[in-house]
Design a protein around this motif. Sequence first.
Motif, PDB file in Angstrom:
ATOM      1  N   LEU A   1       0.830  -1.206   0.000  1.00 48.01           N
ATOM      2  CA  LEU A   1       0.000   0.000   0.000  1.00 48.01           C
ATOM      3  C   LEU A   1       0.865   1.256   0.000  1.00 48.01           C
ATOM      4  N   THR A   2       1.876   1.287   0.863  1.00 52.63           N
ATOM      5  CA  THR A   2       2.725   2.473   0.995  1.00 52.63           C
ATOM      6  C   THR A   2       3.513   2.749  -0.272  1.00 52.63           C
ATOM      7  N   VAL A   3       4.258   1.743  -0.733  1.00 52.89           N
ATOM      8  CA  VAL A   3       5.099   1.926  -1.920  1.00 52.89           C
ATOM      9  C   VAL A   3       4.244   2.103  -3.173  1.00 52.89           C
ATOM     10  N   GLY A   4       3.127   1.374  -3.234  1.00 50.97           N
ATOM     11  CA  GLY A   4       2.252   1.474  -4.397  1.00 50.97           C
ATOM     12  C   GLY A   4       1.664   2.866  -4.560  1.00 50.97           C
ATOM     13  N   VAL A   5       1.172   3.431  -3.456  1.00 50.58           N
ATOM     14  CA  VAL A   5       0.590   4.774  -3.512  1.00 50.58           C
ATOM     15  C   VAL A   5       1.643   5.804  -3.906  1.00 50.58           C
ATOM     16  N   ALA A   6       2.823   5.701  -3.303  1.00 50.22           N
ATOM     17  CA  ALA A   6       3.880   6.673  -3.597  1.00 50.22           C
ATOM     18  C   ALA A   6       4.350   6.542  -5.049  1.00 50.22           C
ATOM     19  N   ALA A   7       4.544   5.307  -5.544  1.00 49.32           N
ATOM     20  CA  ALA A   7       5.010   5.100  -6.912  1.00 49.32           C
ATOM     21  C   ALA A   7       3.961   5.553  -7.928  1.00 49.32           C
ATOM     22  N   PHE A   8       2.693   5.274  -7.634  1.00 47.50           N
ATOM     23  CA  PHE A   8       1.621   5.705  -8.532  1.00 47.50           C
ATOM     24  C   PHE A   8       1.595   7.226  -8.663  1.00 47.50           C
ATOM     25  N   THR A   9       1.738   7.903  -7.528  1.00 48.50           N
ATOM     26  CA  THR A   9       1.717   9.370  -7.557  1.00 48.50           C
ATOM     27  C   THR A   9       2.888   9.918  -8.351  1.00 48.50           C
ATOM     28  N   LEU A  10       4.075   9.347  -8.144  1.00 44.26           N
ATOM     29  CA  LEU A  10       5.260   9.803  -8.880  1.00 44.26           C
ATOM     30  C   LEU A  10       5.077   9.597 -10.375  1.00 44.26           C
ATOM     31  N   ALA A  11       4.565   8.420 -10.780  1.00 43.81           N
ATOM     32  CA  ALA A  11       4.376   8.119 -12.194  1.00 43.81           C
ATOM     33  C   ALA A  11       3.325   9.043 -12.818  1.00 43.81           C
ATOM     34  N   TYR A  12       2.239   9.255 -12.094  1.00 43.99           N
ATOM     35  CA  TYR A  12       1.171  10.108 -12.629  1.00 43.99           C
ATOM     36  C   TYR A  12       1.652  11.547 -12.790  1.00 43.99           C
ATOM     37  N   THR A  13       2.400  12.022 -11.800  1.00 47.71           N
ATOM     38  CA  THR A  13       2.896  13.397 -11.850  1.00 47.71           C
ATOM     39  C   THR A  13       3.945  13.572 -12.944  1.00 47.71           C
ATOM     40  N   ALA A  14       4.701  12.504 -13.243  1.00 45.92           N
ATOM     41  CA  ALA A  14       5.686  12.579 -14.323  1.00 45.92           C
ATOM     42  C   ALA A  14       4.996  12.715 -15.675  1.00 45.92           C
ATOM     43  N   VAL A  15       3.871  12.032 -15.837  1.00 46.65           N
ATOM     44  CA  VAL A  15       3.125  12.088 -17.101  1.00 46.65           C
ATOM     45  C   VAL A  15       2.271  13.352 -17.178  1.00 46.65           C
ATOM     46  N   HIS A  16       1.728  13.743 -16.039  1.00 46.88           N
ATOM     47  CA  HIS A  16       0.861  14.925 -15.983  1.00 46.88           C
ATOM     48  C   HIS A  16       1.438  15.908 -14.961  1.00 46.88           C
ATOM     49  N   PRO A  17       2.416  16.708 -15.351  1.00 43.11           N
ATOM     50  CA  PRO A  17       3.051  17.642 -14.396  1.00 43.11           C
ATOM     51  C   PRO A  17       2.032  18.610 -13.801  1.00 43.11           C
ATOM     52  N   LEU A  18       2.309  18.991 -12.575  1.00 38.73           N
ATOM     53  CA  LEU A  18       1.460  19.979 -11.923  1.00 38.73           C
ATOM     54  C   LEU A  18       1.653  21.344 -12.573  1.00 38.73           C
ATOM     55  N   PRO A  19       0.648  22.201 -12.517  1.00 41.56           N
ATOM     56  CA  PRO A  19       0.821  23.581 -13.009  1.00 41.56           C
ATOM     57  C   PRO A  19       1.959  24.270 -12.259  1.00 41.56           C
ATOM     58  N   ALA A  20       2.615  25.198 -12.937  1.00 39.98           N
ATOM     59  CA  ALA A  20       3.776  25.886 -12.352  1.00 39.98           C
ATOM     60  C   ALA A  20       3.445  26.550 -11.023  1.00 39.98           C
ATOM     61  N   ARG A  21       2.235  27.058 -10.877  1.00 40.56           N
ATOM     62  CA  ARG A  21       1.875  27.756  -9.636  1.00 40.56           C
ATOM     63  C   ARG A  21       1.764  26.814  -8.442  1.00 40.56           C
ATOM     64  N   LEU A  22       1.681  25.498  -8.702  1.00 43.31           N
ATOM     65  CA  LEU A  22       1.543  24.532  -7.611  1.00 43.31           C
ATOM     66  C   LEU A  22       2.827  23.782  -7.310  1.00 43.31           C
ATOM     67  N   ILE A  23       3.833  23.915  -8.179  1.00 48.71           N
ATOM     68  CA  ILE A  23       5.062  23.143  -7.983  1.00 48.71           C
ATOM     69  C   ILE A  23       5.733  23.505  -6.667  1.00 48.71           C
ATOM     70  N   ASN A  24       5.775  24.808  -6.328  1.00 49.05           N
ATOM     71  CA  ASN A  24       6.408  25.223  -5.082  1.00 49.05           C
ATOM     72  C   ASN A  24       5.664  24.686  -3.871  1.00 49.05           C
ATOM     73  N   GLN A  25       4.344  24.481  -4.011  1.00 47.59           N
ATOM     74  CA  GLN A  25       3.555  23.978  -2.896  1.00 47.59           C
ATOM     75  C   GLN A  25       3.689  22.469  -2.743  1.00 47.59           C
ATOM     76  N   GLN A  26       3.710  21.744  -3.872  1.00 44.40           N
ATOM     77  CA  GLN A  26       3.710  20.291  -3.819  1.00 44.40           C
ATOM     78  C   GLN A  26       5.081  19.662  -4.053  1.00 44.40           C
ATOM     79  N   GLY A  27       6.083  20.462  -4.411  1.00 45.89           N
ATOM     80  CA  GLY A  27       7.421  19.932  -4.609  1.00 45.89           C
ATOM     81  C   GLY A  27       7.708  19.624  -6.065  1.00 45.89           C
ATOM     82  N   SER A  28       8.984  19.683  -6.436  1.00 47.56           N
ATOM     83  CA  SER A  28       9.400  19.407  -7.806  1.00 47.56           C
ATOM     84  C   SER A  28       9.506  17.898  -8.018  1.00 47.56           C
ATOM     85  N   ALA A  29       9.831  17.515  -9.277  1.00 48.76           N
ATOM     86  CA  ALA A  29       9.999  16.094  -9.580  1.00 48.76           C
ATOM     87  C   ALA A  29      11.153  15.498  -8.772  1.00 48.76           C
TER      88      ALA A  29
END
Length: 226
Positions: free
Chosen positions: A30-58
């Motif tokens: 559960l732990t590794v799966g959730v974290a890996a899924f989020t990383l993969a999704y964010t790599a394919v669908h980057p956050l808007p520039a205004r949110l990167i400082n709030q949620q962290g860079s790649a």
Amino acid sequence: MKRSPWPGPLAGRGLTPRAAFWCALSIWVLTVGVAAFTLAYTAVHPLPARLINQQGSAADNVAGIAFIAGFATVGALLVWKRPGNPIGWLLSATGLCYAAGVFLAFLAHFPAALTFVNWAGWIWLFGLGLAVFILLLFPTGHLPSRRWRPLAWAAAAGIAAWVLGSAFAPKIVSANTPTHNPIGVPAPAGNVFYILAIGGVLLIVASALAAIVSLVFRYRRAAAVE
């Protein structure tokens, strides 16, 4: 024969080896799966520039995955082999908290969830608060002595104050910019929760520093195995 300082493999848990294995594996997946899924999704669908400082860079996300995987893996191994020792459970819980925090980066892709994402930011410090108990109980799963009980209670009080204060303060405490808390208690009465949250932070930090000192005392007084 002298009693071992290490808790027995099933002490205080009542788990069979099979149950302990599946429990440890489930938490790890559960732990590794959730974290890996989020990383993969964010790599394919980057956050808007205004949110990167709030949620962290790649790069921050990659470092976070390594951090989470370390906590989750070591915690799972300890839960499996020694479920009676709370260290494994605490490591697993800390990793799970940070995985939940990383998952907020996924939710940040949806504008309707941004308020919740900001509000739930308290979970990061909650995970750090659990790490205080890891330091305090390492490695046997017990306090160095009864004199350290007040510190354990202080750490627990700090965590509770942080969560309660963050949940109901007029503004979202964990947000980078002042943001209205939809379930917050309006000021001036709600300022009590803001003070409670800040007090919780200070108590957690002070407890963490004291827990590090406890390791020094434990090492100086420990037997050879410990």
